[in-house]
Design a protein around this motif. Structure first.
Motif, PDB file in Angstrom:
ATOM      1  N   MET A   3      10.340  24.567  27.750  1.00 12.41           N
ATOM      2  CA  MET A   3       9.223  25.517  27.682  1.00 12.41           C
ATOM      3  C   MET A   3       9.759  26.856  27.224  1.00 12.41           C
ATOM      4  O   MET A   3      10.801  27.309  27.688  1.00 12.41           O
ATOM      5  N   THR A   4       9.038  27.462  26.327  1.00 14.08           N
ATOM      6  CA  THR A   4       9.519  28.739  25.808  1.00 14.08           C
ATOM      7  C   THR A   4       9.221  29.887  26.770  1.00 14.08           C
ATOM      8  O   THR A   4       9.893  30.899  26.739  1.00 14.08           O
ATOM      9  N   LYS A   5       8.212  29.735  27.584  1.00 11.30           N
ATOM     10  CA  LYS A   5       7.914  30.747  28.590  1.00 11.30           C
ATOM     11  C   LYS A   5       8.412  30.238  29.933  1.00 11.30           C
ATOM     12  O   LYS A   5       8.551  29.044  30.143  1.00 11.30           O
ATOM     13  N   ASP A   7       8.104  29.047  33.664  1.00 10.09           N
ATOM     14  CA  ASP A   7       7.030  28.284  34.307  1.00 10.09           C
ATOM     15  C   ASP A   7       6.037  29.204  34.997  1.00 10.09           C
ATOM     16  O   ASP A   7       4.827  29.008  34.916  1.00 10.09           O
ATOM     17  N   GLU A   8       6.573  30.198  35.643  1.00 11.16           N
ATOM     18  CA  GLU A   8       5.697  31.102  36.393  1.00 11.16           C
ATOM     19  C   GLU A   8       4.773  31.881  35.459  1.00 11.16           C
ATOM     20  O   GLU A   8       3.582  32.043  35.745  1.00 11.16           O
ATOM     21  N   ALA A  10       3.819  30.963  32.481  1.00 17.59           N
ATOM     22  CA  ALA A  10       2.863  30.009  31.912  1.00 17.59           C
ATOM     23  C   ALA A  10       1.722  29.763  32.894  1.00 17.59           C
ATOM     24  O   ALA A  10       0.551  29.727  32.511  1.00 17.59           O
ATOM     25  N   LEU A  11       2.081  29.626  34.154  1.00 11.07           N
ATOM     26  CA  LEU A  11       1.064  29.399  35.189  1.00 11.07           C
ATOM     27  C   LEU A  11       0.127  30.609  35.269  1.00 11.07           C
ATOM     28  O   LEU A  11      -1.097  30.452  35.325  1.00 11.07           O
ATOM     29  N   VAL A  14      -2.465  30.729  32.568  1.00 15.76           N
ATOM     30  CA  VAL A  14      -3.620  29.833  32.764  1.00 15.76           C
ATOM     31  C   VAL A  14      -4.576  30.418  33.803  1.00 15.76           C
ATOM     32  O   VAL A  14      -5.800  30.383  33.633  1.00 15.76           O
ATOM     33  N   PHE A  15      -4.003  30.982  34.855  1.00 11.69           N
ATOM     34  CA  PHE A  15      -4.871  31.651  35.856  1.00 11.69           C
ATOM     35  C   PHE A  15      -5.682  32.761  35.180  1.00 11.69           C
ATOM     36  O   PHE A  15      -6.885  32.901  35.428  1.00 11.69           O
ATOM     37  N   ARG A  17      -6.543  33.005  32.131  1.00  8.62           N
ATOM     38  CA  ARG A  17      -7.548  32.412  31.235  1.00  8.62           C
ATOM     39  C   ARG A  17      -8.781  31.978  32.039  1.00  8.62           C
ATOM     40  O   ARG A  17      -9.916  32.191  31.632  1.00  8.62           O
ATOM     41  N   ILE A  18      -8.531  31.417  33.202  1.00 12.94           N
ATOM     42  CA  ILE A  18      -9.659  30.988  34.047  1.00 12.94           C
ATOM     43  C   ILE A  18     -10.434  32.211  34.557  1.00 12.94           C
ATOM     44  O   ILE A  18     -11.664  32.219  34.570  1.00 12.94           O
ATOM     45  N   ARG A  19      -9.692  33.252  34.953  1.00 12.06           N
ATOM     46  CA  ARG A  19     -10.364  34.457  35.462  1.00 12.06           C
ATOM     47  C   ARG A  19     -11.255  35.092  34.397  1.00 12.06           C
ATOM     48  O   ARG A  19     -12.257  35.728  34.719  1.00 12.06           O
TER      49      ARG A  19
ATOM     50  N   ARG B  42     -14.719  29.183  38.937  1.00 13.01           N
ATOM     51  CA  ARG B  42     -13.288  29.282  38.646  1.00 13.01           C
ATOM     52  C   ARG B  42     -12.521  28.116  39.264  1.00 13.01           C
ATOM     53  O   ARG B  42     -11.560  27.618  38.692  1.00 13.01           O
ATOM     54  N   LEU B 126      -4.860  22.669  35.321  1.00 11.22           N
ATOM     55  CA  LEU B 126      -4.506  23.481  36.488  1.00 11.22           C
ATOM     56  C   LEU B 126      -5.471  23.219  37.638  1.00 11.22           C
ATOM     57  O   LEU B 126      -5.065  23.077  38.793  1.00 11.22           O
ATOM     58  N   ARG B 127      -6.746  23.127  37.312  1.00 11.19           N
ATOM     59  CA  ARG B 127      -7.737  22.850  38.372  1.00 11.19           C
ATOM     60  C   ARG B 127      -7.486  21.480  39.000  1.00 11.19           C
ATOM     61  O   ARG B 127      -7.612  21.313  40.213  1.00 11.19           O
ATOM     62  N   HIS B 145      -4.795  33.951  43.130  1.00  7.33           N
ATOM     63  CA  HIS B 145      -4.640  33.994  41.672  1.00  7.33           C
ATOM     64  C   HIS B 145      -5.933  33.817  40.884  1.00  7.33           C
ATOM     65  O   HIS B 145      -5.967  34.162  39.706  1.00  7.33           O
ATOM     66  N   LEU B 146      -6.972  33.303  41.503  1.00  5.18           N
ATOM     67  CA  LEU B 146      -8.257  33.226  40.802  1.00  5.18           C
ATOM     68  C   LEU B 146      -9.188  34.359  41.236  1.00  5.18           C
ATOM     69  O   LEU B 146      -9.899  34.922  40.416  1.00  5.18           O
ATOM     70  N   ILE B 177       3.521  23.995  39.460  1.00  6.08           N
ATOM     71  CA  ILE B 177       4.458  23.952  38.329  1.00  6.08           C
ATOM     72  C   ILE B 177       5.052  22.555  38.189  1.00  6.08           C
ATOM     73  O   ILE B 177       5.166  22.022  37.078  1.00  6.08           O
ATOM     74  N   LYS B 184       3.814  18.774  30.037  1.00  5.25           N
ATOM     75  CA  LYS B 184       4.070  19.856  29.073  1.00  5.25           C
ATOM     76  C   LYS B 184       3.687  19.461  27.649  1.00  5.25           C
ATOM     77  O   LYS B 184       3.080  20.240  26.918  1.00  5.25           O
ATOM     78  N   TYR B 189       2.775  22.832  25.549  1.00  5.12           N
ATOM     79  CA  TYR B 189       3.738  23.900  25.855  1.00  5.12           C
ATOM     80  C   TYR B 189       4.957  23.840  24.942  1.00  5.12           C
ATOM     81  O   TYR B 189       5.582  24.846  24.690  1.00  5.12           O
ATOM     82  N   ASP B 192       4.593  26.100  21.960  1.00  2.00           N
ATOM     83  CA  ASP B 192       4.539  27.553  22.163  1.00  2.00           C
ATOM     84  C   ASP B 192       5.901  28.165  21.892  1.00  2.00           C
ATOM     85  O   ASP B 192       6.661  28.461  22.821  1.00  2.00           O
ATOM     86  N   ASP B 194       7.954  31.230  20.952  1.00  3.74           N
ATOM     87  CA  ASP B 194       7.846  32.693  20.830  1.00  3.74           C
ATOM     88  C   ASP B 194       8.781  33.227  19.765  1.00  3.74           C
ATOM     89  O   ASP B 194       9.811  32.657  19.533  1.00  3.74           O
TER      90      ASP B 194
END
Lengths: 118, 194
Positions: A3-5, A7-8, A10-11, A14-15, A17-19, B42, B126-127, B145-146, B177, B184, B189, B192, B194
């Motif tokens: 993973m390029t980012k 894990d934390e 990346a997580l 996503v949070f 994005r949902i918010r 959410r 994630l959900r 976090h939400l 995680i 992934k 992922y 991605d 960078d």
């Protein structure tokens, strides 16, 4: 697998994005919720006992002072009726002393009517 | 809707509703529903399901109104807990699993559309992973976090202390995680760079 980012991160992406998701509040939902509130109010009013208007009997009873007064009144009435039916000697003597003896008053002139006289 | 009622706290309005005041319910509905339905959406990711949960949570509020103890909890705190519980229950019962095949072949394969679909797939993944967590971990993570609540408020909502909340969130995130790491490739992922 790489993973390029982290894990934390990346997580967290996503949070985030949902918010950011749009969450509309539709009138239909508000109406449904108010309908529920109305239902609960109506049910509560049905189960809550309401004070009913007192009837005529209850009002008369209240006027004389309730059940204790009513029972006293009933006892006095019975006693009065009994005295009228079978007066004690003392009562008879008392009336004689007041009125000066027995007075007989014919209600009908029966002798005259029957022609027994003369 | 009177101005005086609008100025009242949630607890005062709830007490007024318990006393038969419909206008108080109207204000509470408009004041609280946006937050309730947003929290549910959410967590669940589906508008119709979120609305069902919002209606269910508000129904519970109407029913509890006569017994509400204003000294014990804030109405919003109580609602956060109820919505979180209803959502985790619903996620478990549905046994949801995302259908990545359904989003893998977009009609329009421009990069932005693909990126959006990938974002949606990640959010759904994630959900789903959240639904697989132990219930208290899922609630703590979602509230932090939400909903972006502070740990002390989460502790109040979950009726525990801040240290426990911190622990629940840390363990929950590690578990998320781990669950997402196995996907992934399908979640893109690896692309991605960078």
């Amino acid at each position: 697998m790489k993973m390029t980012k982290t894990d934390e991160t990346a997580l967290e992406d996503v949070f985030a994005r949902i918010r950011a998701e749009d969450v509309p509040v539709r009138d239909a939902l508000l109406d449904r919720i108010m309908l529920d509130a109305d239902t609960v109010l109506a049910e509560r009013q049905q189960t809550t006992p309401t004070a009913s208007r007192p009837g005529l009997g209850a009002m008369l009873l209240d006027a004389i002072g309730g059940w204790p007064s009513f029972s006293g009144l009933a006892a006095a009435t019975v006693a009065g009726v009994w005295i009228g039916v079978a007066p004690p000697d003392a009562i008879g003597n008392l009336s004689a002393s007041i009125w000066g003896g027995t007075i007989e008053v014919p209600l009908l002139e029966s002798d005259a009517l029957l022609g027994l006289e003369g | 809707m009177s101005h005086a009622l609008n100025d009242q706290t949630d607890a005062e309005l709830l007490a007024a509703f318990a006393g038969g005041d419909r206008a108080a319910a109207m204000i509470l509905t408009h004041r609280l529903t946006p937050r309730v339905v947003a929290q549910a959406k959410r967590m669940l990711g589906n508008q119709a399901d979120a609305e069902d949960v919002a209606q269910d949570a508000m129904m519970r509020l109407w029913k509890i109104a006569p017994d509400w103890d204003a000294d014990r909890a804030k109405v919003t705190t109580w609602l956060y807990r109820v919505v979180a519980n209803l959502c985790t229950d619903r996620l478990r019962k549905s046994g949801r699993a995302i259908d990545l095949d359904a989003v893998a072949e977009p009609a329009d394969d421009t990069p932005s559309v693909q990126a959006n679909l990938q974002d949606a797939a990640r959010a759904d993944a994630l959900r789903t992973a959240l639904a697989d967590l132990p219930e208290r971990q899922a609630q703590a993570v979602s509230l932090r976090h939400l909903e972006e609540l502070g740990n002390p408020e989460i502790a109040t909502i979950m009726d525990t202390n801040v240290r426990t909340v911190e622990s629940l969130i840390a363990r929950g995130k590690r578990a998320l995680i781990a669950k997402l790491s196995g996907r992934k490739a399908e979640l893109g992922y690896e692309d991605d760079q960078d």
